[in-house]
Design a protein around this motif. Structure first.
Motif, PDB file in Angstrom:
ATOM      1  N   ALA A  23       1.073  -1.111  -0.004  1.00  9.54           N
ATOM      2  CA  ALA A  23       0.014  -0.075   0.078  1.00  9.54           C
ATOM      3  C   ALA A  23       0.901   1.265  -0.057  1.00  9.54           C
ATOM      4  O   ALA A  23       1.710   1.388   0.818  1.00  9.54           O
ATOM      5  N   ASP A  73      -2.514  -1.339  -9.150  1.00 12.10           N
ATOM      6  CA  ASP A  73      -3.738  -0.766  -9.034  1.00 12.10           C
ATOM      7  C   ASP A  73      -3.752   0.755  -8.879  1.00 12.10           C
ATOM      8  O   ASP A  73      -3.779   1.159  -7.576  1.00 12.10           O
ATOM      9  N   THR A  75      -5.927   2.840  -9.216  1.00 13.02           N
ATOM     10  CA  THR A  75      -7.137   3.485  -8.271  1.00 13.02           C
ATOM     11  C   THR A  75      -7.016   3.318  -6.909  1.00 13.02           C
ATOM     12  O   THR A  75      -7.627   4.309  -5.921  1.00 13.02           O
ATOM     13  N   ARG A  76      -6.414   2.311  -6.249  1.00 13.42           N
ATOM     14  CA  ARG A  76      -6.081   2.095  -5.070  1.00 13.42           C
ATOM     15  C   ARG A  76      -4.707   2.160  -4.325  1.00 13.42           C
ATOM     16  O   ARG A  76      -4.224   2.067  -3.269  1.00 13.42           O
TER      17      ARG A  76
END
Length: 126
Positions: A23, A73, A75-76
């Motif tokens: 993340a 990803d 978008t994330r």
């Protein structure tokens, strides 16, 4: 402040699969590359794979090519490392890192990466 948080490590048997997640936060990554590195006990940190954030170009170490797949990803703000056909020699702490100002490149040197996560342990038993 750039933050990279890895997850998904664990203990598996040879031949199994794992997916690591990273993340990413703290900045926009449009000009960056996000990569995975690993460090086994007593060895230097080594490049595994990287993905260019904007263009999606990827590059792999020969030792993992055809077994590992890196993806992102947008978008994330997540980066993944799908690891298949794991071998005992894949045992290491895996780190997520980001190289700023990568433009369209896929850098593979540890010195090109300025931000690092805390790492996640992957152990592959024989």
């Amino acid at each position: 402040q750039v933050q990279l948080v890895e997850s998904g490590g664990g203990l598996v048997q040879a031949g199994a699969s794992l997916r690591l997640s990273c993340a990413a936060s703290g900045r926009t990554f449009n000009n960056c590359a996000l990569g995975w590195f690993r460090q086994a006990p007593g060895k230097e940190r080594e490049f595994v794979a990287t993905v260019n954030w904007r263009y999606g170009f990827t590059y792999y170490a020969d030792s993992v090519k055809a077994r590992f797949t890196i993806s992102r990803d947008i978008t994330r703000n997540m980066v993944y490392l799908q690891m298949n056909s794991l071998k005992p020699e894949d045992t290491a702490v895996y780190y997520c890192a980001t190289a700023v100002s990568a433009d369209w490149g896929t850098p593979a040197g540890t010195g090109e990466y300025g931000y690092w996560g805390q790492g996640t342990q992957v152990t592959v038993s024989s």
